[in-house]
Scaffold this motif. Structure first.
Motif, mmCIF file in Angstrom:
data_model
loop_
_atom_site.group_PDB
_atom_site.id
_atom_site.type_symbol
_atom_site.label_atom_id
_atom_site.label_comp_id
_atom_site.label_asym_id
_atom_site.label_seq_id
_atom_site.Cartn_x
_atom_site.Cartn_y
_atom_site.Cartn_z
ATOM 1 N N LYS A 1 33.640 44.175 42.995
ATOM 2 C CA LYS A 1 33.384 45.116 44.092
ATOM 3 C C LYS A 1 34.111 46.440 43.846
ATOM 4 N N THR A 2 35.351 46.361 43.407
ATOM 5 C CA THR A 2 36.122 47.572 43.138
ATOM 6 C C THR A 2 35.475 48.399 42.044
ATOM 7 N N ALA A 3 35.067 47.755 40.962
ATOM 8 C CA ALA A 3 34.462 48.486 39.844
ATOM 9 C C ALA A 3 33.142 49.137 40.253
ATOM 10 N N LEU A 4 32.318 48.417 40.986
ATOM 11 C CA LEU A 4 31.051 48.990 41.443
ATOM 12 C C LEU A 4 31.287 50.192 42.357
ATOM 13 N N SER A 5 32.328 50.120 43.179
ATOM 14 C CA SER A 5 32.629 51.239 44.080
ATOM 15 C C SER A 5 33.060 52.484 43.315
ATOM 16 N N HIS A 6 33.528 52.288 42.076
ATOM 17 C CA HIS A 6 33.903 53.418 41.218
ATOM 18 C C HIS A 6 32.749 53.859 40.318
ATOM 19 N N GLY A 7 31.563 53.285 40.531
ATOM 20 C CA GLY A 7 30.398 53.705 39.755
ATOM 21 C C GLY A 7 30.275 53.071 38.396
ATOM 22 N N CYS A 8 30.958 51.961 38.162
ATOM 23 C CA CYS A 8 30.902 51.294 36.859
ATOM 24 C C CYS A 8 29.754 50.302 36.791
ATOM 25 N N HIS A 9 29.152 50.190 35.622
ATOM 26 C CA HIS A 9 28.376 49.010 35.290
ATOM 27 C C HIS A 9 29.385 47.902 34.979
ATOM 28 N N VAL A 10 29.034 46.649 35.313
ATOM 29 C CA VAL A 10 30.001 45.561 35.180
ATOM 30 C C VAL A 10 29.396 44.393 34.412
ATOM 31 N N LEU A 11 30.144 43.949 33.409
ATOM 32 C CA LEU A 11 29.823 42.703 32.711
ATOM 33 C C LEU A 11 30.959 41.736 32.981
ATOM 34 N N SER A 12 30.623 40.597 33.626
ATOM 35 C CA SER A 12 31.634 39.652 34.097
ATOM 36 C C SER A 12 31.618 38.360 33.301
ATOM 37 N N GLU A 13 32.792 37.756 33.216
ATOM 38 C CA GLU A 13 32.866 36.368 32.761
ATOM 39 C C GLU A 13 32.132 35.493 33.773
ATOM 40 N N LYS A 14 31.806 34.279 33.358
ATOM 41 C CA LYS A 14 31.257 33.314 34.308
ATOM 42 C C LYS A 14 32.427 32.541 34.922
ATOM 43 N N PRO A 15 32.220 31.923 36.088
ATOM 44 C CA PRO A 15 31.043 32.002 36.931
ATOM 45 C C PRO A 15 30.975 33.340 37.653
ATOM 46 N N MET A 16 29.787 33.692 38.108
ATOM 47 C CA MET A 16 29.558 34.966 38.788
ATOM 48 C C MET A 16 30.457 35.138 40.001
ATOM 49 N N ALA A 17 30.739 34.048 40.712
ATOM 50 C CA ALA A 17 31.578 34.083 41.910
ATOM 51 C C ALA A 17 32.008 32.652 42.214
ATOM 52 N N THR A 18 32.836 32.496 43.239
ATOM 53 C CA THR A 18 33.288 31.159 43.607
ATOM 54 C C THR A 18 32.527 30.602 44.808
ATOM 55 N N SER A 19 31.607 31.389 45.376
ATOM 56 C CA SER A 19 30.775 30.913 46.486
ATOM 57 C C SER A 19 29.472 31.696 46.471
ATOM 58 N N MET A 20 28.451 31.145 47.117
ATOM 59 C CA MET A 20 27.186 31.854 47.197
ATOM 60 C C MET A 20 27.302 33.100 48.062
ATOM 61 N N ASP A 21 28.145 33.071 49.085
ATOM 62 C CA ASP A 21 28.345 34.262 49.914
ATOM 63 C C ASP A 21 28.906 35.402 49.070
ATOM 64 N N GLU A 22 29.904 35.089 48.248
ATOM 65 C CA GLU A 22 30.465 36.111 47.364
ATOM 66 C C GLU A 22 29.415 36.606 46.374
ATOM 67 N N ALA A 23 28.647 35.679 45.801
ATOM 68 C CA ALA A 23 27.642 36.063 44.815
ATOM 69 C C ALA A 23 26.587 36.974 45.438
ATOM 70 N N GLU A 24 26.116 36.627 46.626
ATOM 71 C CA GLU A 24 25.130 37.468 47.305
ATOM 72 C C GLU A 24 25.714 38.843 47.618
ATOM 73 N N ASP A 25 26.981 38.878 47.993
ATOM 74 C CA ASP A 25 27.631 40.156 48.286
ATOM 75 C C ASP A 25 27.688 41.028 47.034
ATOM 76 N N LEU A 26 27.996 40.429 45.894
ATOM 77 C CA LEU A 26 28.051 41.191 44.646
ATOM 78 C C LEU A 26 26.657 41.657 44.238
ATOM 79 N N ARG A 27 25.662 40.821 44.460
ATOM 80 C CA ARG A 27 24.293 41.215 44.129
ATOM 81 C C ARG A 27 23.883 42.425 44.975
#
Length: 344
Positions: free
Chosen positions: A88-114
């Protein structure tokens, strides 16, 4: 085009990312690491020294380092519990983000990142490096060819006994959350099917050196009546399987097996008379695109190409969320003792 990048999370896993960047000429020329972020600045400085990263900003506060360096990309290699905040922090700074897996620790978090990636107009993708190896690509190509007919079943065994130490040995649901996602994602990729439901039994066997969930047995229902079964343990001493699992793919015309290493066998029905008709061996073709078989390097290359061209990378978050959904539904099923529907 060239890009400046900050790497957040400077532990052992970060070394694989940096080796991929430095050992691949096109990426070495295209990406400059301008910042390293870690809760332990000494760890970040040690990584900078090991990989000869001069003139990098080292810090413990991601916001501060991003504000100072203004990078195009964030490479997210933090532990899963920190991922949502970091992305979330990186996206707010205008970055493209490549993350390690897993995408998130919950579906709520994953949907929020999407949603955050969509709102920011930036690419967020996940390093599912295990689908970018020759064996997975060969299985996918054979299935796509129709040589074994319509896929009806995928069956994977994973039995190893790694002694990692560190955070993994303290995690809940360690096998499902930290490792099984590789096999789940690969099964989804090879079959080109969507997950619909799962029943899972999770245990922590006698002798386990993990705090929780070192073994799991799961049955997934995929689209088009395909069944995917997974049997795994991370505390299985003795003769092991590959890290990529041992695979059997059953089709309406034949079968494909892969030991996760070098041995492929594929065959269709034979012509023998009687109860069993035997089998006719068939060739398992090599990957169509060799450039897609280099693990981390192939994932990063695809991510950079997506930034350049505007095309979505293969592991973009709004698709990879389906692999995370498989993991989290399996965990929910293990907790409840009931089958769980998957919606992603």
């Amino acid at each position: 085009m060239t890009y400046n990048a900050v790497l957040c999370g400077c532990g052992a896993m970060a070394k694989g990312w940096l080796r991929a960047l430095q050992e691949t000429p096109d990426m070495r020329d295209a990406v400059t690491i301008v910042g390293l972020v870690d809760l332990d600045p000494a760890t970040a400085r040690s990584l900078a020294t090991e990989f000869n990263l001069s003139n990098v900003v080292v810090g413990t506060d991601l916001n501060v380092v991003l504000a100072e360096t203004k990078p195009d990309i964030l490479f997210d290699v933090v532990i899963p519990a920190a991922r949502h905040s970091v992305v979330k922090t990186a996206l707010s700074h205008g970055c493209h983000v490549l993350s390690e897996k897993p995408m998130a620790t919950s579906m709520d978090e994953a949907e929020d990142l999407r949603r955050a990636a969509s709102s920011a107009g930036r690419i967020h993708a996940i390093v599912q490096n295990r689908r970018f190896i020759s064996g997975i690509r060969r299985m996918r190509r054979l299935v796509e060819s129709g040589a074994i007919g319509t896929v009806t079943g995928i069956h994977c065994d994973f039995f190893l006994g790694p002694h990692f130490g560190g955070f993994r040995e303290k995690m809940d649901n360690v096998l499902l959350l930290d490792m099984a996602i590789h096999t789940f994602d690969a099964a989804r990729f090879v079959s080109a099917k969507s997950p619909l439901s799962v029943y899972c039994l999770e245990t922590n066997p006698a002798g386990s050196w993990y705090a929780h969930g070192a073994a799991a047995n799961a049955i997934f229902r995929l689209s088009d009546d395909v069944v995917f079964t997974y049997r795994g343990s991370w505390c299985a001493e003795g003769e092991r399987t590959s890290w990529e699992s041992a695979w059997r793919i059953v089709g309406s015309k034949g079968m494909l097996t892969w030991d996760g290493e070098d041995s492929f066998k594929a065959a269709t029905a034979g012509t023998e008379q009687g109860l069993l008709h035997g089998f006719t061996p068939i060739n398992v073709p090599m990957p169509e695109h060799e450039a897609e078989t280099h693990g981390h390097a192939s994932v990063i290359a695809g991510f950079l190409n997506a930034i350049r061209t505007g095309r979505e990378p293969e592991t973009v978050s709004h698709d990879n969320i389906k692999s995370l959904a498989m993991v989290l539904a399996a965990i929910e099923s293990a907790r409840s003792g009931q089958p769980v529907d998957i919606a992603a």
